[in-house]
Design a protein around this motif. Structure first.
Motif, short mmCIF file in Angstrom:
data_model
loop_
_atom_site.label_atom_id
_atom_site.label_comp_id
_atom_site.label_asym_id
_atom_site.label_seq_id
_atom_site.Cartn_x
_atom_site.Cartn_y
_atom_site.Cartn_z
N THR A 1 -1.90 2.78 6.55
CA THR A 1 -1.04 2.16 5.36
C THR A 1 0.32 2.53 5.43
OG1 THR A 1 -3.34 1.73 4.39
CG2 THR A 1 -1.28 1.72 2.93
N SER A 2 0.61 3.96 5.43
CA SER A 2 1.87 4.32 5.29
C SER A 2 2.86 4.14 6.25
CB SER A 2 1.97 6.12 5.31
OG SER A 2 1.37 6.70 6.32
N ALA B 1 2.53 1.13 8.21
CA ALA B 1 2.77 0.14 7.88
C ALA B 1 4.11 -0.32 6.97
CB ALA B 1 1.49 -0.93 7.61
N LEU B 2 3.97 0.41 6.14
CA LEU B 2 5.10 0.47 4.86
C LEU B 2 6.21 0.90 5.44
CD1 LEU B 2 2.99 1.49 1.74
CD2 LEU B 2 4.06 -0.71 2.26
N VAL C 1 -8.75 2.28 -5.08
CA VAL C 1 -8.49 2.10 -3.50
C VAL C 1 -8.89 3.59 -2.79
CG1 VAL C 1 -6.79 1.79 -1.76
CG2 VAL C 1 -6.75 0.14 -3.54
N PHE D 1 -7.05 5.72 7.17
CA PHE D 1 -6.37 4.45 6.28
C PHE D 1 -5.15 4.92 5.77
CE2 PHE D 1 -6.01 3.06 1.90
CZ PHE D 1 -5.84 1.82 2.16
N CYS D 2 -5.10 6.41 5.43
CA CYS D 2 -3.79 6.77 4.98
C CYS D 2 -2.28 6.60 5.87
CB CYS D 2 -3.95 8.24 4.42
SG CYS D 2 -4.86 8.47 2.99
N TYR E 1 -4.85 2.13 -8.07
CA TYR E 1 -4.64 3.22 -6.96
C TYR E 1 -5.74 4.03 -6.63
CZ TYR E 1 -2.58 6.71 -4.00
OH TYR E 1 -2.46 7.65 -2.84
N CYS F 1 -11.91 10.17 5.91
CA CYS F 1 -10.98 9.29 4.72
C CYS F 1 -11.86 9.55 3.46
CB CYS F 1 -10.75 7.88 4.98
SG CYS F 1 -9.99 7.53 6.52
N ARG G 1 -11.19 4.42 0.22
CA ARG G 1 -10.51 4.31 1.41
C ARG G 1 -11.26 4.39 2.50
NH1 ARG G 1 -6.98 9.94 1.02
NH2 ARG G 1 -8.44 11.32 1.32
#
Length: 122
Positions: free
Chosen positions: A18-19, A21-22, A105, A14-15, A102, A119, A109
């Motif tokens: 997500t990172s 995608a950002l 989430v 997940f980390c 945060y 995760c 995660r």
């Protein structure tokens, strides 16, 4: 270090998702890009145990921000219109609410898209 480094739990799908995608939205190959590294591979003085709980953004001056404030500082570093969103997230009342969101989430995660058993918070 010329640009910030976002330290993530490299074992967490997940980390990573997500990172990534950002970064694909915020990084454009310019001087305001943020480098993403697995905390397990980085030697920036941030305990790995901290990055198992939250992402950590280390700025070129050595200051470190965790969790929701890491995201806020990333947006501020990026500049442009998104810096306003980062400054909003850094306001005291919003910072508290963003921190609660945060942590919720982060605690879940492993249940979110891209999450795996690796995760889960340790």
């Amino acid at each position: 270090m010329e640009r910030p480094v976002l330290l993530i739990d490299g074992d967490c799908g997940f980390c990573r998702a997500t990172s990534g995608a950002l970064a694909s939205r915020l990084n454009d190959g310019g001087p305001r890009d943020v480098e993403i590294r697995a905390a397990q591979d980085a030697e920036l003085g941030v305990p790995v145990e901290r990055t198992e709980r939250e992402v950590v953004l280390v700025l070129p001056d050595g200051s470190a921000f965790g969790g929701a404030q890491a995201m806020a500082q990333w947006l501020i570093w990026h500049r442009g219109p998104l810096a306003l969103a980062g400054r909003f997230l850094a306001l005291p009342v919003v910072r508290s609410l963003a921190g609660l969101a945060y942590r919720a989430v982060a605690a879940n995660r492993h249940r979110l898209p891209g999450g795996t058993a690796a995760c889960a918070m340790r």
